[in-house]
Every structure is written in structure tokens, then in C-alpha cells.
Design a protein around this motif. Structure first.
Motif: not given
Length: 163
Positions: A63-71
Motif C-alpha cells: 500500500l502506498d501510504d505516502a499521502q498518510g493513512t489510507q482508508e
């Protein structure tokens, strides 16, 4: 007196025109980037699907979590899918490709990547199809590969990078 009324009308007209122009410019700035970033998902044709399947065999994605926590996707009961691992082999290019799904708070689940010509790639978990499209993409320079999971009903996108 008439000159003052004409000047006032001219000033009001200028204000209205300039306000309208400002609103148009604001609209272009606000929604211009949306139009540039919007990329509709078009299903691959059967030949492209075989190529994508070959690229996915034996690969792992996180999972690409570069933009913060994913939903999580609504279609996956809001569970966060941390990683995807595809099987090392596929006997026939027309068959589904087995995979393992690692969720944040659930033991790994087995699933499959299924290709349907009208829909593209879909996700199946424990032999049950889910309304989740899977899209493979590669950067223009070929250095970055991305899997996008898109919920058909929620329209939520989750991005995965190749390990």
C-alpha cells in the motif's frame, strides 16, 4: 446630472464584467487541476490483459501510504489492504491468477485476479467476486509500477507500489 448617472452605470458595468471575469478565472484554477488528474479506467483488451497478467505473476505490492493513512474500500468492508502477493505461476493465460491479500487486522485471505472483457480485472476473495476493479499502470520511464484498486460503488482508489 445625466453625466453622473452615465458614469455610475459605466462603473457598475465594469464591476459586473470584472467580477464575472474573476469568477471564471477562479473556476479555471479550482477545477483545472481536477480535469488534468482525472484518468478514467478503461478495461484492457484481451491482448493487454495477458501482458498485464504476465507482469503480475510472482510480484508483491504494498500500500502506498505516502499521502498518510489510507482508508479501506467500502466494498472490502472498510478493511485496509496492506499488501498483495501474486502466485508465481499460472497454467493458462486465460485463467485467473491466484493471490494472497494481507489486511491490517485480519489474517491473510486467498483470492484471485479475474479478467472480464467488459469490466477489466476484478478481485475475487475466497471464491466470491467483489466489485473492485484492479488496474495496472507503469510510469512513462518504466521505473514505477502501480496497482490501483477502485471500488465500483464507493469510487475510492487505493494505490499499491511494487516491492
Amino acid at each position: 446630472m445625466k453625466e453622473k448617472q452615465e458614469e455610475t452605470k459605466a462603473e457598475r458595468t465594469k464591476v459586473i464584467v470584472l467580477s464575472g471575469f474573476a469568477l471564471v478565472v477562479l473556476f479555471i484554477f479550482a477545477f483545472g487541476c481536477y480535469g488534468c488528474s482525472y484518468q478514467p479506467i478503461t478495461p484492457p483488451d484481451p491482448e493487454e490483459a495477458v501482458d498485464v497478467t504476465v507482469r503480475l505473476i510472482g510480484s508483491s505490492w504494498v500500500l502506498d501510504d505516502a499521502q498518510g493513512t489510507q482508508e479501506g474500500l467500502d466494498e472490502l468492508h472498510n478493511m485496509v489492504l496492506d499488501s498483495i502477493v501474486f502466485s508465481d505461476r499460472q497454467t493458462n493465460p486465460d485463467e485467473e491468477l491466484s493471490l494472497s491479500l494481507q489486511f491490517a487486522d485480519v489474517p491473510p485471505l486467498s483470492g484471485a485476479l479475474i479478467y472480464q472483457e467488459e469490466e477489466g480485472f476484478l478481485l475475487s476473495i475466497e471464491n466470491s467476486p467483489y466489485p473492485v476493479n484492479v488496474v495496472y499502470s507503469q510510469s512513462k520511464d518504466g521505473k514505477t509500477e502501480t496497482l490501483t484498486l477502485k471500488g465500483q460503488e464507493s469510487n475510492i482508489h487505493c494505490y499499491y507500489l511494487k516491492k
